[in-house]
Motif scaffolding. Structure first.
Motif, PDB file in Angstrom:
ATOM      1  N   GLN A 136      -3.998   6.807   3.398  1.00  0.00           N
ATOM      2  CA  GLN A 136      -3.759   7.945   4.457  1.00  0.00           C
ATOM      3  C   GLN A 136      -2.687   7.587   5.313  1.00  0.00           C
ATOM      4  O   GLN A 136      -1.995   8.654   5.808  1.00  0.00           O
ATOM      5  CB  GLN A 136      -5.095   7.749   5.533  1.00  0.00           C
ATOM      6  N   TYR A 137      -2.037   6.314   5.583  1.00  0.00           N
ATOM      7  CA  TYR A 137      -1.099   6.038   6.584  1.00  0.00           C
ATOM      8  C   TYR A 137       0.132   5.312   5.668  1.00  0.00           C
ATOM      9  O   TYR A 137       0.199   4.353   5.889  1.00  0.00           O
ATOM     10  CB  TYR A 137      -1.517   5.372   7.613  1.00  0.00           C
ATOM     11  N   PRO A 138       0.828   5.922   4.804  1.00  0.00           N
ATOM     12  CA  PRO A 138       1.751   5.281   4.155  1.00  0.00           C
ATOM     13  C   PRO A 138       2.864   5.004   4.834  1.00  0.00           C
ATOM     14  O   PRO A 138       3.818   3.856   4.510  1.00  0.00           O
ATOM     15  CB  PRO A 138       2.205   6.538   2.869  1.00  0.00           C
ATOM     16  N   LEU A 139       2.999   5.669   5.878  1.00  0.00           N
ATOM     17  CA  LEU A 139       4.133   5.344   6.982  1.00  0.00           C
ATOM     18  C   LEU A 139       4.048   3.964   7.741  1.00  0.00           C
ATOM     19  O   LEU A 139       4.855   3.265   8.223  1.00  0.00           O
ATOM     20  CB  LEU A 139       4.626   6.185   7.862  1.00  0.00           C
ATOM     21  N   LEU A 140       2.518   3.964   7.977  1.00  0.00           N
ATOM     22  CA  LEU A 140       2.230   2.393   8.621  1.00  0.00           C
ATOM     23  C   LEU A 140       2.190   1.376   7.790  1.00  0.00           C
ATOM     24  O   LEU A 140       2.126   0.212   8.170  1.00  0.00           O
ATOM     25  CB  LEU A 140       0.875   2.770   9.395  1.00  0.00           C
ATOM     26  N   PHE A 141       1.605   1.636   6.509  1.00  0.00           N
ATOM     27  CA  PHE A 141       1.522   0.401   5.553  1.00  0.00           C
ATOM     28  C   PHE A 141       2.532   0.798   4.086  1.00  0.00           C
ATOM     29  O   PHE A 141       2.142   1.083   3.025  1.00  0.00           O
ATOM     30  CB  PHE A 141       0.088   0.459   4.936  1.00  0.00           C
ATOM     31  N   PRO A 142       3.888   0.702   4.364  1.00  0.00           N
ATOM     32  CA  PRO A 142       4.623   1.204   3.413  1.00  0.00           C
ATOM     33  C   PRO A 142       4.774   0.062   1.917  1.00  0.00           C
ATOM     34  O   PRO A 142       4.906   0.560   1.009  1.00  0.00           O
ATOM     35  CB  PRO A 142       6.124   1.053   3.960  1.00  0.00           C
ATOM     36  N   PHE A 143       4.104  -1.095   2.250  1.00  0.00           N
ATOM     37  CA  PHE A 143       3.826  -1.946   1.135  1.00  0.00           C
ATOM     38  C   PHE A 143       2.559  -1.814   0.403  1.00  0.00           C
ATOM     39  O   PHE A 143       2.227  -2.308  -0.370  1.00  0.00           O
ATOM     40  CB  PHE A 143       3.944  -3.410   1.629  1.00  0.00           C
ATOM     41  N   GLY A 144       1.794  -0.690   0.963  1.00  0.00           N
ATOM     42  CA  GLY A 144       0.287  -0.503   0.278  1.00  0.00           C
ATOM     43  C   GLY A 144      -0.458  -1.599   0.737  1.00  0.00           C
ATOM     44  O   GLY A 144      -1.680  -1.871  -0.062  1.00  0.00           O
ATOM     45  N   THR A 145      -0.438  -2.561   2.073  1.00  0.00           N
ATOM     46  CA  THR A 145      -1.208  -3.158   2.546  1.00  0.00           C
ATOM     47  C   THR A 145      -2.606  -2.732   2.656  1.00  0.00           C
ATOM     48  O   THR A 145      -2.797  -1.764   3.373  1.00  0.00           O
ATOM     49  CB  THR A 145      -0.599  -3.951   3.565  1.00  0.00           C
ATOM     50  N   HIS A 146      -3.514  -3.512   2.335  1.00  0.00           N
ATOM     51  CA  HIS A 146      -4.956  -2.914   2.364  1.00  0.00           C
ATOM     52  C   HIS A 146      -5.386  -3.268   3.897  1.00  0.00           C
ATOM     53  O   HIS A 146      -5.043  -4.041   4.472  1.00  0.00           O
ATOM     54  CB  HIS A 146      -5.672  -3.998   1.599  1.00  0.00           C
ATOM     55  N   GLY A 147      -6.443  -2.243   4.244  1.00  0.00           N
ATOM     56  CA  GLY A 147      -6.887  -2.392   5.570  1.00  0.00           C
ATOM     57  C   GLY A 147      -8.081  -3.304   5.330  1.00  0.00           C
ATOM     58  O   GLY A 147      -8.558  -3.881   4.317  1.00  0.00           O
ATOM     59  N   TRP A 148      -9.071  -3.063   6.313  1.00  0.00           N
ATOM     60  CA  TRP A 148     -10.125  -3.828   6.303  1.00  0.00           C
ATOM     61  C   TRP A 148     -11.398  -3.276   5.273  1.00  0.00           C
ATOM     62  O   TRP A 148     -11.501  -2.054   4.679  1.00  0.00           O
ATOM     63  CB  TRP A 148     -11.198  -3.642   7.515  1.00  0.00           C
ATOM     64  N   ASP A 149     -11.873  -4.211   4.374  1.00  0.00           N
ATOM     65  CA  ASP A 149     -13.100  -4.025   3.605  1.00  0.00           C
ATOM     66  C   ASP A 149     -14.223  -5.047   3.783  1.00  0.00           C
ATOM     67  O   ASP A 149     -13.917  -6.045   4.346  1.00  0.00           O
ATOM     68  CB  ASP A 149     -12.749  -3.909   1.978  1.00  0.00           C
ATOM     69  N   ILE A 150     -15.383  -4.818   3.165  1.00  0.00           N
ATOM     70  CA  ILE A 150     -16.249  -6.004   3.144  1.00  0.00           C
ATOM     71  C   ILE A 150     -15.860  -7.289   2.657  1.00  0.00           C
ATOM     72  O   ILE A 150     -16.578  -8.476   2.760  1.00  0.00           O
ATOM     73  CB  ILE A 150     -17.628  -5.495   2.764  1.00  0.00           C
ATOM     74  N   ASN A 151     -14.800  -7.647   1.885  1.00  0.00           N
ATOM     75  CA  ASN A 151     -14.148  -8.620   1.310  1.00  0.00           C
ATOM     76  C   ASN A 151     -13.488  -9.486   2.237  1.00  0.00           C
ATOM     77  O   ASN A 151     -12.792 -10.288   1.926  1.00  0.00           O
ATOM     78  CB  ASN A 151     -13.614  -8.424   0.080  1.00  0.00           C
TER      79      ASN A 151
END
Length: 575
Positions: free
Chosen positions: A209-224
């Motif tokens: 949803q936010y490619p400009l904030l995470f240009p390297f495709g860095t994952h956000g929070w998940d249960i892992n």
């Protein structure tokens, strides 16, 4: 708050320097980018965002921009190709008619500059692993037979490693057993009749949803998600850490302005959704069966049996629930019953020009771009105010107090506080009123600092005939009843507050076209105003009507965030 007492340590989210230069560009093009940054992010997003936005606050022409979402907020993803007769959008822009990709993106929003869209497109094509996989898919001749599997981050992947194209997604041809969908992976097909909902507890929720904030495709929070020590991290703890100011930060998150506001609201909804899911799945532990559903329905005059079904009980521990708000309100009423009516009503509003805020802003930022910063500084200032008012007793010895924190439409936090004084310090004499509260413009020659502070923070409007478009105007009149009358001496009023002394003095210039006098001054305490350098309205409650503020602000307030009720040491528990 930021790192859970040193227990949480997460890797920083970086961005290429070329992208940071665009975010920090002081030129006219940079200003245009920051003003329309949500539009630029929209044309590069892989997923659509479903939400009802208050367009009056989110208008690009509004003086103070505030992103406010109403209702639920969710992300959806569609197929590879658009339906017949529609143009490509979101993920489809990376696959369908790639030769016209730039033109298709600019058609999404005609206000965007094509040169800037091209520059961002080249940067993301170079760094984003999701785009690398999608481009491989678009170049396949058998794309009609393919599906795209967006991978959830495996549990054993190091948190600090950037995702690669092989890790974030896989291309399936037919029924490829080696890349079968598992767990929380999502399968995107060539044509789908409906949009697929992206679950908020998966790691690719943010980078899609936010490619400009995470240009390297860095994952956000998940249960892992875990710390570098291997400890599990909750959603709230993760984003508390993410939104802190870190040394040598190369992230675009805190530089994103209006997009940052959307990101914060989006993830706050994510946290609230997780809390609601927890409550729904643990109704037995909450002993929800003790709530008599049928009797409750009858008490609410529900006579249709079809409307009486299994309910999910929100306990009083859930912030904003009906039971929690009722509990706070009843506690407040019980305090008034026990301790007596409030003596002082105090309002404190955040000053975006505080030096603690201004020193942390970049040259291209304004306070509205950093709501996290203004909120933290305001909280620190308010804790200091509580120390002065409650502990040191600068307004009198306090035995009980109640306050509620709200946010104005312009995004600034403020507090409404009711103080109940000890019997020996209760204000009963008019001379005590004048020593505590003033409603006058000080002399500039003898009190220059106080004079400047009053003109900057404690002048209402002006409104009425001087300014019919003032926000306080309702049906042609000021809802706060300004301007007040000239009064030679303070006297007790018929309503909640006294009529403070407002002597006739020569008008002074307020701006180029308006002059003001004491009739426009909001009551204040000189010591508090000079120390905190912000809007601090102090009123003396001379009538029991002031208790209505408890009901208005602590129970019925639509923008209410939190309320704290504090009892004296000898206060008994209310049943």
């Amino acid at each position: 708050m930021c790192c859970n007492g040193g227990k949480v340590s997460l890797p920083q989210v970086n961005a290429p320097q070329e992208l940071l230069n665009i975010f920090l560009d002081p030129s006219a093009e940079g200003n245009h980018f920051r003003k329309h940054i949500r539009g630029y992010n929209h044309v590069f997003s892989f997923t659509s965002c479903g939400v009802h936005i208050d367009e009056q606050l989110a208008s690009a022409n509004h003086d103070i921009y505030t992103f406010r979402a109403q209702g639920s907020m969710y992300h959806s993803i569609g197929g590879f190709y658009p339906d017949q007769g529609t143009r490509p959008r979101f993920l489809q822009l990376y696959i369908y008619d790639t030769d016209q990709e730039l033109q298709n993106r600019t058609l999404e929003n005609t206000q965007l500059h094509e040169s800037l869209v091209l520059k961002l497109q080249q940067l993301l094509h170079r760094y984003n692993p999701f785009i690398h996989v999608v481009h491989q898919l678009a170049q396949r001749l058998d794309v009609q037979e393919c599906s795209l599997v967006i991978r959830e981050r495996p549990a054993n992947q190091p948190q600090y490693s950037l995702p690669t194209a092989l890790q974030v997604a896989a291309i399936i041809v037919g029924d490829d057993i080696e890349t079968i969908v598992r767990g929380r992976d999502i399968k995107v097909q060539t044509h789908t009749g409906n949009l697929r909902r992206i679950q908020e507890f998966v790691g690719y929720y943010d980078p899609l949803q936010y490619p400009l904030l995470f240009p390297f495709g860095t994952h956000g929070w998940d249960i892992n998600t875990r710390t570098q020590r291997g400890n599990k991290v909750s959603c709230r703890t993760y984003y508390s850490y993410m939104l802190q100011i870190h040394p040598n930060d190369h992230s675009t998150v805190l530089q994103a302005g209006r997009l940052f506001q959307q990101y914060v609201v989006d993830n706050y909804v994510k946290m609230e959704t997780g809390k609601l899911r927890w409550v729904r799945q643990r109704q037995k532990e909450l002993r929800a069966e003790l709530y008599q559903g049928l009797q409750d329905a009858l008490h609410t005059e529900e006579n249709n049996a079809e409307n009486v079904s299994r309910r999910t009980i929100l306990p009083s521990s859930f912030m904003g629930s009906h039971r929690e708000m009722t509990q706070r309100y009843e506690d407040g009423m019980a305090i008034v019953l026990k301790e007596g009516k409030p003596d002082i009503f105090l309002i404190m509003t955040c000053n975006p020009s505080w030096s603690e805020i201004a020193s942390e802003l970049s040259p291209t930022q304004t306070p509205q771009d950093r709501p996290d910063l203004t909120t933290r500084i305001f909280r620190a200032k308010f804790e200091q105010l509580k120390q002065d008012v409650i502990t040191k007793g600068v307004l009198g010895k306090v035995k009980s107090y109640i306050y509620v924190t709200e946010f104005q439409k312009r995004g600034l936090p403020h507090v409404h506080m009711l103080l109940i004084l000890e019997n020996n310090d209760e204000l009963s004499d008019l001379d005590q009123y004048d020593s505590l509260v003033r409603a006058k413009i000080p002399c500039k020659e003898t009190k220059p600092h106080l004079h400047e502070a009053v003109l900057r923070h404690m002048i209402h409007g002006p409104c009425g005939t001087l300014n019919q478009s003032s926000p306080c105007m309702k049906n042609g009149q000021c809802k706060c009843n300004y301007s007040k009358e000239f009064i030679p001496e303070t006297r007790r009023g018929d309503d909640s507050y006294p009529q403070y002394r407002r002597r006739f003095d020569a008008p002074i210039p307020f701006n180029q076209n308006v002059t003001i006098d004491n009739r426009w001054v909001v009551p204040y305490n000189s010591w508090l105003l000079l120390k905190y350098n912000c809007h601090i309205n102090v009123e003396i409650c001379s009538n029991i009507k002031s208790i209505k503020y408890l009901y208005k602000y602590c129970y019925k307030g639509p923008d209410r965030v939190a309320m704290e009720v504090h009892r004296s040491s000898h206060y008994d528990k209310v049943q």
